[in-house]
Design a protein around this motif. Structure first.
Motif, mmCIF file in Angstrom:
data_model
loop_
_atom_site.group_PDB
_atom_site.id
_atom_site.type_symbol
_atom_site.label_atom_id
_atom_site.label_comp_id
_atom_site.label_asym_id
_atom_site.label_seq_id
_atom_site.Cartn_x
_atom_site.Cartn_y
_atom_site.Cartn_z
ATOM 1 N N PHE A 131 0.845 -1.194 0.000
ATOM 2 C CA PHE A 131 0.000 0.000 0.000
ATOM 3 C C PHE A 131 0.878 1.241 0.000
ATOM 4 N N GLN A 133 1.304 5.104 0.485
ATOM 5 C CA GLN A 133 0.641 6.151 1.249
ATOM 6 C C GLN A 133 0.629 7.465 0.480
ATOM 7 N N ASN A 139 -5.732 7.990 4.250
ATOM 8 C CA ASN A 139 -4.791 6.874 4.336
ATOM 9 C C ASN A 139 -4.665 6.271 5.727
ATOM 10 N N GLN A 141 -6.888 5.292 7.654
ATOM 11 C CA GLN A 141 -7.786 4.154 7.782
ATOM 12 C C GLN A 141 -7.218 2.907 7.109
ATOM 13 N N TRP A 142 -6.575 3.091 5.950
ATOM 14 C CA TRP A 142 -5.974 1.939 5.275
ATOM 15 C C TRP A 142 -4.814 1.375 6.092
ATOM 16 N N LYS A 143 -4.055 2.252 6.725
ATOM 17 C CA LYS A 143 -2.964 1.775 7.567
ATOM 18 C C LYS A 143 -3.504 0.941 8.727
ATOM 19 N N VAL A 145 -6.211 -0.855 8.645
ATOM 20 C CA VAL A 145 -6.597 -2.146 8.067
ATOM 21 C C VAL A 145 -5.384 -3.065 7.967
ATOM 22 N N ALA A 298 -13.399 1.072 -1.676
ATOM 23 C CA ALA A 298 -12.837 0.397 -0.505
ATOM 24 C C ALA A 298 -13.238 -1.081 -0.444
ATOM 25 N N LEU A 302 -10.645 -4.444 -1.015
ATOM 26 C CA LEU A 302 -10.543 -5.554 -0.071
ATOM 27 C C LEU A 302 -10.844 -6.883 -0.758
ATOM 28 N N TYR A 313 -13.249 -1.906 5.682
ATOM 29 C CA TYR A 313 -12.816 -0.519 5.813
ATOM 30 C C TYR A 313 -13.752 0.176 6.796
#
Length: 364
Positions: A131, A133, A139, A141-143, A145, A298, A302, A313
């Motif tokens: 991923f 950044q 971002n 939120q993705w971190k 996850v 999102a 996934l 997410y």
């Protein structure tokens, strides 16, 4: 007659109660949507609740349609010869590759896969995911996850806010921490994605976050970086107010901005181009999500990465990702056309590579 009249009054009273309750619900909803900060989702005040993943319809490309090998996704969800990506995601990748081949954009679309780029890419070895950044595009939120997927925490709700960006404690390694051979292997085999947003709206978000709201744990933006920009780019030196958006735009649009960037170090990641951050013309990404369509992108990401059954997410507040044209026009209304054109000249690659339209106020 008296009984009938009494029942009539009771019905009127009941109807009035329902009307009051309905109006209260409407007013509450209006207040919630009006005062929500569109750039603040993912912060402490927003409860992180794992939601059910929306089902993404699979689109099969006809067999006679042959796509170049570089467009083939690498995620677990895509096996065999069938391409299961929705057409919108295939179109984004095709647009990117065509723009990367545009010689007129070459200086704005290509960059070396340097340590700086590798530092931006986070690794989940357990599920073979990379991923990249791109700050100010949700971002964090993705971190979270990926932190859960890596096993440092069992759920998103358990992750302390001060741990998310502490890469010594969150169990989220950077790609730059591996050997050259291990880096090449992961870039070749892993599912790779990043998220983009309208470039000018992203700059506004960065300016507001770092120089207006200015979190207490990041004082250097207001006390070190802002004064450096003001000294170099403010026309009226007698002004004593803090960094203004006009100063910020003038700095970013300066062809010689790099001498300040070197002084600011990695703090510039919040406003430099997607090209400089993620090298999209050098690295073949599997999916490119858009902030404006994150509600759909999102769950798709996934699923494409093969992890939709493991994590979701976090909840996206209604309307939070919608492009705010009025806000963008308001911020740029006091900026000279010369400065806006210079800014666009620097970020033109981001606009063209990811399908964002040139702003109307630049054309008028």
């Amino acid at each position: 007659w008296l009984v009938s009249d009494n029942m009539h009054h009771q019905w009127l009273l009941l109807a009035a109660c329902f009307w009051v309750i309905f109006m209260f619900m409407v007013a509450s909803k209006f207040i919630t949507l009006t005062f929500k900060d569109p750039d603040g989702y993912g912060a402490k005040q927003e409860p992180l609740i794992l939601t059910a993943v929306t089902k993404v319809e699979e689109v099969h490309v006809p067999e006679e349609k042959h796509w170049p090998e570089e467009f083939q996704p690498t995620g677990k969800a895509f096996s065999g010869n069938l391409i299961r990506q929705p057409l919108v995601h295939m179109e984004r990748l095709e647009l990117l590759r065509n723009a990367c081949r545009d010689t007129a954009l070459r200086n704005l679309s290509h960059t070396a896969v340097s340590k700086f780029v590798l530092d931006r890419i986070f690794v989940c070895d357990k599920h073979k995911i990379l991923f990249c950044q791109t700050p100010k595009v949700g971002n964090t939120q993705w971190k979270k996850v990926l932190i859960v997927l890596n096993g440092a925490f069992s759920s998103i709700e358990e992750i302390p806010e001060n741990i998310v960006h502490d890469h010594e404690k969150n169990g989220l390694p950077r790609l730059s921490s591996f050997s050259d051979s291990e880096i090449k292997k992961r870039l070749s085999l892993y599912f790779k994605f990043f998220i983009v947003r309208d470039p000018f709206e992203r700059l506004i978000s960065a300016f507001k976050d770092k120089f207006v709201h200015n979190p207490r744990f990041e004082p250097w933006y207001r006390h070190e970086i802002a004064p450096g920009i003001i000294r170099k780019y403010r026309k009226n030196r007698t002004e004593t107010k803090g960094l203004q958006f006009e100063d910020f735009v003038r700095y970013l649009g300066d062809p010689n901005h790099r001498w300040l960037d070197v002084q600011f170090g990695d703090h510039i990641i919040h406003w430099i181009t997607y090209v400089e951050l993620c090298a999209p013309c050098e690295i073949t990404y599997s999916v490119i999500g858009h902030h404006e369509t994150l509600e759909d992108d999102a769950p798709y990401i996934l699923k494409a990465a093969g992890i939709d059954h493991l994590v979701s997410y976090p909840t996206i507040p209604p309307g939070i990702t919608v492009y705010n044209k009025t806000k963008v026009e308001r911020y740029f209304s006091g900026i000279s056309k010369r400065d806006i054109r210079r800014l666009y000249a620097r970020f033109e690659g981001d606009f063209k590579l990811f399908g964002y339209q040139e702003p109307d106020f630049l054309l008028n």
